[in-house]
Scaffold this motif. Structure first.
Motif, PDB file in Angstrom:
ATOM      1  N   PHE A 188       0.836  -1.199   0.000  1.00 15.89           N
ATOM      2  CA  PHE A 188       0.000   0.000   0.000  1.00 15.89           C
ATOM      3  C   PHE A 188       0.871   1.249   0.000  1.00 15.89           C
ATOM      4  CE2 PHE A 188      -2.163   3.455   2.122  1.00 15.89           C
ATOM      5  CZ  PHE A 188      -3.434   3.458   1.567  1.00 15.89           C
ATOM      6  N   SER A 189       1.899   1.246   0.846  1.00 16.38           N
ATOM      7  CA  SER A 189       2.803   2.393   0.929  1.00 16.38           C
ATOM      8  C   SER A 189       3.514   2.620  -0.402  1.00 16.38           C
ATOM      9  CB  SER A 189       3.820   2.169   2.052  1.00 16.38           C
ATOM     10  OG  SER A 189       4.719   3.247   2.131  1.00 16.38           O
ATOM     11  N   LYS A 190       3.924   1.536  -1.043  1.00 18.40           N
ATOM     12  CA  LYS A 190       4.616   1.657  -2.325  1.00 18.40           C
ATOM     13  C   LYS A 190       3.671   2.130  -3.419  1.00 18.40           C
ATOM     14  CE  LYS A 190       7.335  -1.028  -5.637  1.00 18.40           C
ATOM     15  NZ  LYS A 190       7.878  -2.373  -5.973  1.00 18.40           N
ATOM     16  N   GLU A 191       2.421   1.668  -3.356  1.00 22.07           N
ATOM     17  CA  GLU A 191       1.449   1.976  -4.404  1.00 22.07           C
ATOM     18  C   GLU A 191       0.950   3.425  -4.312  1.00 22.07           C
ATOM     19  OE1 GLU A 191      -0.800   0.839  -7.765  1.00 22.07           O
ATOM     20  OE2 GLU A 191       0.759  -0.240  -6.679  1.00 22.07           O
ATOM     21  N   PHE A 192       0.695   3.896  -3.088  1.00 14.71           N
ATOM     22  CA  PHE A 192       0.075   5.217  -2.933  1.00 14.71           C
ATOM     23  C   PHE A 192       0.978   6.259  -2.269  1.00 14.71           C
ATOM     24  CE2 PHE A 192      -3.411   2.113  -2.832  1.00 14.71           C
ATOM     25  CZ  PHE A 192      -4.199   2.591  -3.869  1.00 14.71           C
ATOM     26  N   GLY A 193       2.147   5.839  -1.809  1.00 16.77           N
ATOM     27  CA  GLY A 193       3.001   6.757  -1.062  1.00 16.77           C
ATOM     28  C   GLY A 193       3.419   7.991  -1.821  1.00 16.77           C
ATOM     29  N   ASP A 194       3.529   7.892  -3.133  1.00 17.14           N
ATOM     30  CA  ASP A 194       3.956   9.049  -3.927  1.00 17.14           C
ATOM     31  C   ASP A 194       2.805   9.681  -4.710  1.00 17.14           C
ATOM     32  OD1 ASP A 194       3.532   6.966  -5.619  1.00 17.14           O
ATOM     33  OD2 ASP A 194       5.402   7.165  -6.732  1.00 17.14           O
ATOM     34  N   GLY A 199       4.781  15.175  -5.813  1.00 17.61           N
ATOM     35  CA  GLY A 199       6.223  15.247  -5.953  1.00 17.61           C
ATOM     36  C   GLY A 199       7.006  14.726  -4.768  1.00 17.61           C
ATOM     37  N   GLN A 200       6.344  14.184  -3.749  1.00 17.79           N
ATOM     38  CA  GLN A 200       7.043  13.686  -2.568  1.00 17.79           C
ATOM     39  C   GLN A 200       6.449  12.353  -2.135  1.00 17.79           C
ATOM     40  OE1 GLN A 200       8.197  16.601   0.465  1.00 17.79           O
ATOM     41  NE2 GLN A 200       7.063  18.168  -0.667  1.00 17.79           N
ATOM     42  N   THR A 201       7.183  11.652  -1.280  1.00 25.79           N
ATOM     43  CA  THR A 201       6.754  10.341  -0.796  1.00 25.79           C
ATOM     44  C   THR A 201       6.443  10.425   0.692  1.00 25.79           C
ATOM     45  OG1 THR A 201       8.163   9.277  -2.433  1.00 25.79           O
ATOM     46  CG2 THR A 201       7.378   7.910  -0.619  1.00 25.79           C
ATOM     47  N   MET A 202       5.362   9.806   1.090  1.00 28.48           N
ATOM     48  CA  MET A 202       4.981   9.837   2.504  1.00 28.48           C
ATOM     49  C   MET A 202       5.908   8.952   3.335  1.00 28.48           C
ATOM     50  SD  MET A 202       0.830   9.979   2.744  1.00 28.48           S
ATOM     51  CE  MET A 202       0.627   8.279   2.220  1.00 28.48           C
TER      52      MET A 202
END
Length: 465
Positions: A188-194, A199-202
Motif C-alpha cells: 500500500f505504501s509503495k502503491e500510494f506513497g507518492d 512530488g514527494q513520498t509519505m
C-alpha cells in the motif's frame, strides 16, 4: 529570512512581508482589545502550520524521511521560523493552544491508539487540552491562549490528513475487484506513497496515520496493522478482514518483490554483458571470463524469478477469476431472491390467473353496459331541423338587407350634406346689387380718364362734378 519563512512568504497570502511584524509580535493581548486582529493572526498561523507540515519543510531527524501529516513541535521549529528582522514568533504557543483546543492538532500517540472517531462529540482530549481546561476552571489563566510555551512532541495535522484522504479516494477510484483492492501495508505504501503528496513520498508515520484515519474515521478501508482492503459498500463483503484477504495481500506483495527482482537482474545481465565486451576489447581475458560467468549465474537467477513470477501470476489470475465468480454468484443469488419476493408479491401464477380472469369479467360487464346505453337513442325529426334552419337563414338574410339599406341611406345623407355646404359657400361669395353698381361706376370713371390722356405734358383737368 530562513528557508521555511521564505517559503511561507512566497506561498501563503497571509504571510506577505507587510504582515510579518504583526504575525511575529506578541498579539495575545489582542484577544480582548482587538478580537478581529487576533483572529486574523490566529487564522494565518493555523494555515501556516498546516502548510509547513504538508510541504515537508519542517525540521526532522537527520536522515529521516520528512512527515507531511505529522508536525514535530520543538526548538528546531522555532529556529526554522526565526527571522533576523523580527526574531521568533512570540505568540506561537497561543496558536498551538487554540489549534489543540479545536482539535485541529491531535497528539500522534493519542490519534493512533484511540478507538473512537476524531469526529465524535466528546472525543478524548489531549493532556495539553485537559491542562488548559483545568487552568480555566480554577481561574488561574484565561486558557492556554495566554501561554508562550510550545506544547512539544508530535502532532497530527487534521486538515492535512483530510486532504490526504481525498487524494487517496481519487487515486483508488478505478480499483474494482477484490484482488485490486487488497494490499499489504508495505505494498500500500509503495502503491500510494507518492500519489498523495505531489512530488514527494509519505513517511511510514504518514502512512500509518492515513490508514488509521481511513479505517476508523472514514470507514473506507479495513486495516489490521498489516493488511489493507479498500471497502466496497455495494457488496456484502463483511466488516472485517479474512484469511483470504491476507493471502491476497501477501501474494501481491510477493509479486511486486519478484517484479522488482527481475528488473534488477535484467539490468545486471546487461551490465555484465557490456563488461565482458569491454574486457575483450581491452584484451583482458580474465575479466571477460569472470563477467561472462557472473552473467550466466545472473541469467539463471533471472530465469528462476521469471518462472516463479509466471506461476504466481497464474495463481493471481485464478484468484481473481474465483473472486469474480463469487461476485457473480452473489449477484445471481440476490437477483433470485428479488424475483422470488416479487413473484410472491403478485401471488404466484395462481394469483395472476385469478387477477386476469376477474379483469376479463369486468371488461365483459362494461361492454354489456355500453350496448344497453347505445340502444336507448333519441329519434330526431329531420323536417323540424330543415324548418329551423330555413328560419335562421331568413333571419340572417333580413339582417343583411337591413344593413345594406342603412349603408345606402347613410351615403345619400352624406352626399346631400356636402351639396348643401357647397351651395352655401357660393352664396357667400356672390356680390350684392348695390356693390355691383358701385363697381360698374368705378370702371366707367377709369375708362373716361384714360380717354383724356394726351401726348402733351400738360395735365388733363379733371371733369367737374
Amino acid at each position: 529570512m530562513s528557508t521555511l519563512l521564505t517559503h511561507l512568504v512566497e506561498t501563503e497570502p497571509s504571510f506577505r512581508p507587510q504582515r510579518l511584524p504583526a504575525l511575529y509580535s506578541d498579539f495575545r493581548s489582542q484577544r480582548t482589545l482587538n478580537p478581529d486582529g487576533y483572529q486574523a493572526n490566529l487564522s494565518a498561523w493555523r494555515r501556516a502550520i498546516s502548510h509547513i507540515a504538508f510541504s515537508g519543510l519542517a525540521p526532522s531527524a537527520k536522515g529521516a524521511k520528512p512527515n507531511h501529516l505529522v508536525l514535530t513541535v520543538d526548538e528546531g521549529l522555532l529556529r526554522a521560523l526565526e527571522s533576523k528582522s523580527y526574531g521568533r514568533p512570540l505568540a506561537l504557543g497561543a496558536v498551538f493552544a487554540e489549534a489543540i483546543k479545536d482539535k485541529e492538532l491531535i497528539g500522534l500517540e493519542e490519534f493512533l491508539t484511540s478507538k473512537e472517531s476524531v469526529y465524535k462529540t466528546g472525543w478524548n482530549l489531549s493532556p495539553w487540552a485537559v491542562a488548559g481546561w483545568a487552568l480555566r476552571t480554577v481561574g488561574l489563566v484565561d486558557g492556554l491562549a495566554r501561554t508562550d510555551k510550545l506544547p512539544g512532541g508530535e502532532w497530527v495535522v487534521l486538515a492535512n490528513v483530510e486532504a490526504a484522504g481525498k487524494k487517496f479516494a481519487e487515486a483508488s477510484v478505478d480499483l474494482n475487484t477484490r484482488f485490486e483492492r487488497t494490499f499489504s501495508k508495505a505494498h500500500f505504501s509503495k502503491e500510494f506513497g507518492d500519489q498523495i503528496v505531489s512530488g514527494q513520498t509519505m513517511s511510514e508515520t504518514d502512512v500509518e496515520v492515513l490508514l488509521r484515519f481511513l479505517s476508523r474515521d472514514k470507514e473506507v478501508v479495513l486495516y489490521d496493522g498489516a493488511t489493507v482492503k479498500i471497502r466496497d459498500k455495494s457488496t456484502d463483503e463483511g466488516t472485517s478482514l479474512t484469511e483470504e484477504d491476507r493471502s491476497i495481500a501477501q501474494l501481491k506483495e510477493l509479486l511486486g518483490y519478484l517484479q522488482h527482482q527481475t528488473e534488477v537482474l535484467s539490468k545486471k545481465v546487461d551490465e555484465l554483458n557490456s563488461a565482458a565486451k569491454q574486457a575483450v576489447a581491452n584484451k583482458n581475458r580474465v575479466v571477460a571470463l569472470a563477467s561472462l560467468k557472473s552473467k550466466k549465474i545472473a541469467e539463471a537467477s533471472l530465469q528462476a524469478r521469471y518462472n516463479t513470477l509466471a506461476s504466481l501470476e497464474e495463481t493471481a489470475g485464478k484468484i481473481q477469476q474465483a473472486s469474480d465468480n463469487v461476485a457473480v454468484v452473489r449477484v445471481m443469488e440476490a437477483s433470485g431472491e428479488a424475483l422470488k419476493s416479487l413473484n410472491a408479491a403478485v401471488g404466484g401464477t395462481e394469483g395472476v390467473e385469478g387477477v386476469v380472469e376477474r379483469l376479463r369479467e369486468q371488461m365483459d360487464t362494461a361492454d354489456e353496459i355500453n350496448t344497453i346505453m347505445n340502444e336507448e337513442h333519441v329519434v330526431v325529426d329531420e323536417g323540424e331541423i330543415d324548418d329551423e334552419l330555413a328560419a335562421i337563414e331568413a333571419q340572417e338574410k333580413k339582417k343583411e338587407e337591413e344593413k345594406v339599406a342603412a349603408e345606402r341611406k347613410e351615403k345619400e345623407d352624406k352626399e346631400a350634406e356636402e351639396t348643401r355646404k357647397r351651395l352655401e359657400a357660393v352664396e357667400q361669395v356672390k356680390p350684392l346689387p348695390e356693390q355691383e353698381r358701385g363697381v360698374e361706376k368705378e370702371v366707367e370713371d377709369a375708362a373716361d380718364q384714360l380717354s383724356r390722356i394726351t401726348l402733351s405734358s400738360q395735365p388733363v383737368p379733371e371733369p367737374a362734378h
